[in-house]
Design an enzyme around this catalytic site. Structure first.
Site, short mmCIF file in Angstrom:
data_model
loop_
_atom_site.label_atom_id
_atom_site.label_comp_id
_atom_site.label_asym_id
_atom_site.label_seq_id
_atom_site.Cartn_x
_atom_site.Cartn_y
_atom_site.Cartn_z
CG HIS A 17 -15.33 21.82 -8.72
ND1 HIS A 17 -15.57 20.45 -8.11
CD2 HIS A 17 -14.12 22.03 -8.72
CE1 HIS A 17 -14.25 19.98 -7.67
NE2 HIS A 17 -13.42 20.89 -8.04
CG ASP A 42 -18.50 18.96 -7.25
OD1 ASP A 42 -17.58 18.13 -6.44
OD2 ASP A 42 -18.16 19.98 -7.96
#
Ligand code: UDP
Length: 453
Positions: free
Chosen positions: A21, A111
């Site tokens: 990520h 995110d």
């Protein structure tokens, strides 16, 4: 205040703090900075020192486990709950810190694992944009679940699944959580939660590109209107537009770059199989052994990333007996390796970043997916994009013979030429998407226009 916002557009980017990520979100931060925005990456105390990127500021926020991060938390649920409580508070403090400067924050790109960050943005009256790090196909599947269009668990009699914009999906093509939701309830809850307040987001991004998943995106766009802005891979590996952008700039482990380079430099073009299962997968001992003996028996040179925590699973004597044939390292700069002419194929767990990196560098793949979205990605690698083969399990393991079959097929088998041709084609399309005027570039520019309003 309005005027100031227009002049100094400052965006905070908030990644989930794992390698898969950090990489795409930091890359997105760099893209925005390249287009003239001020960008600050907000990440946990535990990961803040691992980030280094020109033109992107880095500020710590707290997940509540400042000394050890996820490992200190013990499990996903405890980590996420603590991150929500501490992260909301400290992210909000960070926004406040910039409030009376010349660079007040006008947007949080978060995110999608952290829907609470959108609430923080809204509390401060600024834009909130979600960033999804899975493929469009996989995001669309979870979106279908959110809107009650798929009921869990998915059973054989429900398949093939015919979803909006999607190819027909068989039971064996689905992310593991769909068929066995009880296998990881906390992780599944997080995936579903991504959509909990998404209708309030000002923008939705996904790390894919139109040429790769156009129909899939179109099919779900009324429920999930995502902009496909990828592939988020350092510029030097695609169009080279961001000068000096040769690495992601976030490494949670130290890459053994010199050692790898020295080794691959001496190998013939296309002769080496690069093997890596990413940052999280933990193979069973049996699986590790089958791969090891498969690699040894087929005889191709190999460069295998085996993280320290996995090393004890290598069969006794394997390293010694393959000294001439292969190199085993604990971590490498994957992009540097994939871009090396010696690499003939990429044996991958099909994590979405690794899959995209294989596509971007035009490297034929052998997919050996283990869980979650990796399964679906492997199907696309083999059946849809034709850039590799999918190593199939037998009794829960990809056996030595299957490892050998797949390697042979991709490196020198009947389909090898076609796979290589497709790999080159997809690389060219990836470059086109991120280049000036390409589909991903246009979507990013639309976002910049939104911030100017
Ligand atoms: N990676 C790396 N060196 C390695 C193995 C992996 O730099 O030795 C990087 C890889 O380039 C990718 C990321 O780690 O960007 C892994 O992300 P992915 O989504 O493929 O898998 P995950 O680790 O999340 O399962």
């Amino acid at each position: 205040m309005e005027e100031r916002k227009k002049e100094n557009r400052h965006v905070i980017v908030l990644p989930y703090p794992s390698q898969g990520h950090l990489n795409p979100l930091l890359q997105f931060a760099k893209c925005l900075a390249h287009k003239g925005l001020k960008v600050t990456l907000a990440t946990t105390h535990y990961t803040v020192d691992s980030i280094c990127a020109a033109n992107v500021g880095v500020e710590p926020i707290s997940d509540g486990f400042d000394q050890g991060g996820y490992a200190q938390s013990g499990n996903v649920e405890a980590f996420l709950n603590s991150f929500k409580a501490n992260g909301s508070r400290t992210l909000s403090e960070l926004v406040k810190k910039f409030q009376d400067t010349n660079d007040p924050v006008c947007c949080i790109v978060y995110d999608s694992f952290f829907p609470w960050a959108l609430d923080v943005a809204k509390q401060h009256g600024i834009y909130g944009a979600a960033f999804f790090t899975n493929s469009v196909t996989v995001c669309s599947i979870y979106c279908h679940i959110h809107y009650g269009l798929i009921k869990l668990p998915v059973k054989l009699e429900d398949t093939p699944l015919l979803l909006r914009g999607q190819r027909s999906l068989n039971l064996c093509d689905l992310p593991t959580f769909l068929t066995s939701p009880e296998s990881d309830t906390a992780y599944l809850a997080m995936k579903r939660n991504q959509f909990s307040n998404l209708t309030e987001a000002d923008c939705i991004f996904v790390n894919s590109f139109e040429e790769l998943e156009r129909e899939e995106a179109k099919g779900i766009s009324d429920l999930w209107p995502a902009k496909l802005i990828g592939p988020m891979v350092p510029s030097a590996y695609l169009d080279g537009r961001i000068i000096g952008d040769t690495v992601y700039g976030s490494s949670l482990w130290k890459p053994l770059s010199e050692e790898c380079k020295e080794w691959v430099d001496k190998k013939q073009p296309g002769s080496v199989a690069y093997v890596s299962f990413g940052s999280m997968v933990s193979l069973t001992q049996k699986q590790m052994e089958e791969i090891a003996w498969g690699l040894k028996a087929i005889g191709f040179r190999f460069l295998w990333v085996v993280r320290e925590s996995e090393r004890a699973k290598l069969p006794d004597g394997f390293m010694e007996s393959t000294k001439e044939q292969g190199l085993i390292v604990s971590w490498c700069n994957q992009l540097e390796i994939l871009a090396h002419p010696a690499i003939g194929c990429f044996v991958t767990h099909c994590g979405w970043n690794s899959t995209l990196e294989g596509v971007c560098l035009g490297v034929p793949m052998v997919g050996m997916p283990q869980w979650s979205d990796q399964i679906t990605n492997a199907k696309f690698v083999e059946e849809i994009w034709g850039v590799g083969v999918w190593g199939k399990e037998d009794d829960g393991v990809v056996k030595k013979e299957e490892v050998m079959r797949c390697l042979k097929e991709v490196m020198e088998g009947e389909r090898s030429d076609e796979i290589k041709k497709n790999a080159v084609k997809w690389r060219e399309l990836a470059i086109k998407a991120v280049s000036q005027g390409g589909s991903s570039d246009k979507f990013i520019n639309e976002f910049l226009q939104l911030l100017e309003q």
